[in-house]
Design a protein around this motif. Structure first.
Motif, short mmCIF file in Angstrom:
data_model
loop_
_atom_site.label_atom_id
_atom_site.label_comp_id
_atom_site.label_asym_id
_atom_site.label_seq_id
_atom_site.Cartn_x
_atom_site.Cartn_y
_atom_site.Cartn_z
N VAL A 294 0.31 -1.38 -0.18
CA VAL A 294 -0.18 -0.18 0.19
C VAL A 294 0.68 1.28 0.60
O VAL A 294 0.60 2.20 -0.58
N THR A 295 2.25 1.29 0.38
CA THR A 295 2.93 2.30 1.04
C THR A 295 2.81 2.72 -0.56
O THR A 295 3.25 3.76 -0.71
N LEU A 296 3.66 1.38 -1.44
CA LEU A 296 4.12 1.77 -2.89
C LEU A 296 3.03 2.66 -3.52
O LEU A 296 3.44 3.35 -4.28
N TYR A 297 2.03 1.90 -3.32
CA TYR A 297 0.66 2.26 -4.66
C TYR A 297 0.93 3.90 -4.00
O TYR A 297 -0.21 4.82 -5.16
N ARG A 298 0.88 4.53 -2.78
CA ARG A 298 1.08 6.04 -2.32
C ARG A 298 1.75 6.64 -3.15
O ARG A 298 1.18 7.62 -2.95
N SER A 299 3.38 5.79 -3.14
CA SER A 299 4.34 6.53 -3.32
C SER A 299 3.74 6.37 -5.09
O SER A 299 5.08 7.95 -5.36
N VAL A 300 2.96 6.83 -4.97
CA VAL A 300 2.33 6.47 -6.98
C VAL A 300 1.57 7.25 -7.39
O VAL A 300 0.75 7.58 -8.30
N GLY A 301 0.40 7.39 -6.25
CA GLY A 301 -0.36 8.97 -6.07
C GLY A 301 -1.36 8.54 -6.28
O GLY A 301 -2.22 8.59 -5.93
N LEU A 302 -1.85 7.04 -5.88
CA LEU A 302 -3.17 5.68 -5.32
C LEU A 302 -3.56 6.27 -4.06
O LEU A 302 -2.08 6.37 -3.46
N VAL A 303 -5.12 6.57 -4.36
CA VAL A 303 -5.30 6.90 -3.20
C VAL A 303 -6.43 6.07 -2.43
O VAL A 303 -7.42 5.24 -3.52
N GLU A 304 -6.33 5.77 -1.61
CA GLU A 304 -7.80 4.18 -1.32
C GLU A 304 -9.42 5.24 -1.67
O GLU A 304 -9.69 6.65 -1.66
N GLU A 305 -10.30 4.91 -2.54
CA GLU A 305 -11.49 5.22 -2.54
C GLU A 305 -12.39 4.42 -2.44
O GLU A 305 -13.54 5.20 -1.45
N ARG A 306 -12.15 3.57 -2.01
CA ARG A 306 -13.39 2.77 -1.56
C ARG A 306 -13.54 1.06 -0.88
O ARG A 306 -11.84 0.27 -1.20
N TRP A 307 -14.14 0.01 -0.03
CA TRP A 307 -13.32 -1.73 0.51
C TRP A 307 -14.24 -1.47 -0.28
O TRP A 307 -16.03 -1.48 -0.38
N THR A 308 -13.99 -3.60 -0.08
CA THR A 308 -15.00 -4.50 0.14
C THR A 308 -14.82 -5.39 1.17
O THR A 308 -13.26 -5.91 0.72
N ASP A 309 -15.40 -6.53 0.73
CA ASP A 309 -15.19 -7.35 2.02
C ASP A 309 -15.32 -8.68 1.34
O ASP A 309 -16.87 -9.20 0.47
N MET A 310 -14.54 -9.58 2.08
CA MET A 310 -15.00 -10.73 1.29
C MET A 310 -15.53 -11.67 2.14
O MET A 310 -14.68 -11.66 2.92
N TYR A 311 -15.97 -12.94 1.98
CA TYR A 311 -17.18 -14.16 2.97
C TYR A 311 -17.17 -15.21 1.82
O TYR A 311 -16.89 -15.09 1.37
N GLU A 312 -16.86 -15.80 3.01
CA GLU A 312 -16.34 -17.12 3.04
C GLU A 312 -16.68 -18.18 3.13
O GLU A 312 -16.89 -18.37 5.10
N ARG A 313 -17.05 -19.43 2.85
CA ARG A 313 -18.01 -20.81 4.05
C ARG A 313 -17.14 -22.31 3.14
O ARG A 313 -16.71 -21.83 1.90
N SER A 314 -17.04 -23.16 4.07
CA SER A 314 -16.76 -24.47 4.05
C SER A 314 -18.23 -24.97 3.42
O SER A 314 -18.85 -25.35 4.41
N VAL A 315 -18.08 -25.47 1.70
CA VAL A 315 -19.14 -26.35 1.48
C VAL A 315 -19.13 -27.84 1.49
O VAL A 315 -18.17 -27.70 0.64
N PRO A 316 -19.19 -28.87 2.63
CA PRO A 316 -19.39 -30.30 2.08
C PRO A 316 -20.13 -31.05 1.00
O PRO A 316 -20.95 -30.11 1.00
N ALA A 317 -19.25 -31.92 0.08
CA ALA A 317 -20.07 -32.51 -0.44
C ALA A 317 -21.46 -33.15 -0.07
O ALA A 317 -20.66 -34.37 1.40
N PRO A 318 -22.45 -33.48 -0.91
CA PRO A 318 -23.58 -34.82 -0.31
C PRO A 318 -22.92 -35.62 0.20
O PRO A 318 -22.25 -36.21 -0.04
N GLN A 319 -23.72 -36.59 1.35
CA GLN A 319 -22.75 -37.56 1.90
C GLN A 319 -24.44 -38.02 1.04
O GLN A 319 -25.50 -39.23 0.92
N VAL A 320 -23.13 -39.61 0.32
CA VAL A 320 -23.69 -40.57 -0.02
C VAL A 320 -24.69 -41.45 0.75
O VAL A 320 -23.82 -41.92 1.71
#
Length: 320
Positions: A294-320
Motif C-alpha cells: 500500500v505504501t508503494l501505491y501511495r508513493s505513485v499517487g494512488l489513494v484509497e477510494e472504497r473497500w470491499t469485504d470477502m466472505y467465505e464458508r466451507s461447503v461439504p459434498a453431499p453424503q452418499v
C-alpha cells in the motif's frame, strides 16, 4: 425457493443478456454508485470456462417478465474456490438474495462431489452499502475473512515519467513470443506463491485462460534488474468504460523487491494509459496479502477510494 405469485425462476440463456444487464446495473448503482458491468461482461460470465448456465445460474422474473434477480457461480481456473454472485434489483428483488444464495450453496456442494472433493470453499463479495447482504451471508454460514481496497489516481496531473532506478529496465511484453509469455507466467506464479489465496496454474492452463483477459497486450509490461527478470504488470480493460486504465496484477520476484521495480512498472503503465486518453488509473489491493505494498501505491499517487469485504464458508459434498 418460494416466489411471489406469478414470479418465475429459470435458467438464463444468452438471449437474456440485456435483461440480466438491467438487473446488474441496478445492483451496481446501489453498491458502488455507477454501472460496473456491460453486455460483454454478462456474456463472458455465462460462457466462462467451468460454468454451465443450465446448472450454475438462475434468473428470476416478475409476472410481466421483467428480470429482478440473477445469480451465477464462477471459477475462472477450475481449481480452488467457487465464487457465488447474486445480483438483485434493490427496489424489488432484495428478498430474493438469500434464497438464491441457498441455491448456489447447494450447487457448490454438488460441484465438490463432481470434483471428488470432500468440500469446497464458497466465496462472496460485499460492498459497504450492502449491509443486508452481509447479514444474509452470515446467516448462511459465511464468515468475513478479509478486505480489499480500491485505489485510484487521476491522470490529469500525471508528472513526466521519471527514469527508473539504476539497473532497472521496463519493456512491453511480446505476446506473440512464446518465451516472453513463459517468462511472464513464471514471474507471476513465483511472485504470488507467498500469498494465501494463490491457486497455481501451469503454463498451459494459464495460457488457455488468456483470451478472457488478454485484450490490452500493449499495456502488459516486463521488468528486469541488471538484465535479470524481476517483475511483470498485467493490465485489464475492465475499467475502460469508466475512462480508466486498470492494473490487474503487479508481480515482483522476492529477490528484487524494494528495488523500485514495482514503482517503475506502475509509472510506465500510467504513462501508457494517459497516452491513450484515459482519465484515471486504478487497482485493487488485498489487505490480507503479506506483500500488499500500500505504501508503494501511495508513493505513485494512488489513494484509497472504497473497500470491499470477502466472505467465505466451507461447503461439504453431499453424503452418499
Amino acid at each position: 425457493m418460494t416466489l411471489p405469485a406469478g414470479w418465475t425462476a429459470r435458467r438464463p440463456t444468452l438471449d437474456d443478456v440485456s435483461a440480466i444487464l438491467t438487473v446488474v446495473h441496478a445492483a451496481d448503482t446501489f453498491a458502488v454508485g455507477y454501472p460496473d458491468f456491460d453486455a460483454e461482461d454478462v456474456r463472458d460470465a455465462l460462457t466462462a470456462p467451468f460454468v454451465d448456465p443450465a446448472q450454475d445460474s438462475w434468473l428470476v422474473t416478475d409476472p410481466d417478465g421483467t428480470a429482478v434477480a440473477w445469480s451465477i457461480m464462477a471459477n475462472p481456473s477450475g481449481v480452488g474456490r467457487e465464487w457465488v454472485d447474486v445480483y438483485v434489483d434493490p427496489e424489488r428483488g432484495a428478498g430474493l438474495r438469500a434464497p438464491l444464495l441457498a441455491r448456489l450453496v447447494d450447487r457448490v456442494a454438488e460441484r465438490a462431489a463432481e470434483r471428488g472433493l470432500p468440500a469446497l470453499t464458497a466465496r462472496a463479495m460485499v460492498y459497504a452499502p450492502e449491509t443486508r447482504w452481509a447479514g444474509e451471508l452470515v446467516e448462511a454460514g459465511f464468515t468475513r475473512v478479509k478486505r480489499y481496497i480500491r485505489m485510484t489516481r487521476s491522470l490529469a496531473d500525471l508528472p513526466a515519467e521519471p527514469a527508473p532506478p539504476v539497473g532497472v529496465t521496463v519493456r512491453p511484453l511480446r505476446p506473440d513470443d512464446e518465451n516472453d509469455l513463459r517468462l511472464f507466467h513464471r514471474i507471476y506464479d513465483t511472485a504470488f506463491r507467498d500469498t494465501p489465496d494463490h491457486d497455481p496454474l501451469d503454463f498451459a492452463r494459464w495460457r488457455d485462460l488468456l483470451p478472457s483477459y488478454g485484450k490490452v497486450w500493449d499495456e502488459w509490461l516486463l521488468a528486469e534488474v541488471d538484465g535479470e527478470p524481476a517483475g511483470a504488470l498485467q493490465s485489464s480493460d475492465q475499467a475502460v468504460d469508466q475512462g480508466m486504465g486498470w492494473v490487474r496484477t503487479l508481480s515482483v520476484l522476492p529477490t528484487h523487491r524494494r528495488r523500485g521495480v514495482g514503482a517503475a512498472l506502475l509509472r510506465r503503465a500510467f504513462a501508457i494509459y494517459a497516452t491513450k486518453g484515459r482519465e484515471g488509473a486504478g487497482l485493487g489491493v488485498d489487505l490480507a496479502n503479506p506483500t500488499a505494498p500500500v505504501t508503494l501505491y501511495r508513493s505513485v499517487g494512488l489513494v484509497e477510494e472504497r473497500w470491499t469485504d470477502m466472505y467465505e464458508r466451507s461447503v461439504p459434498a453431499p453424503q452418499v
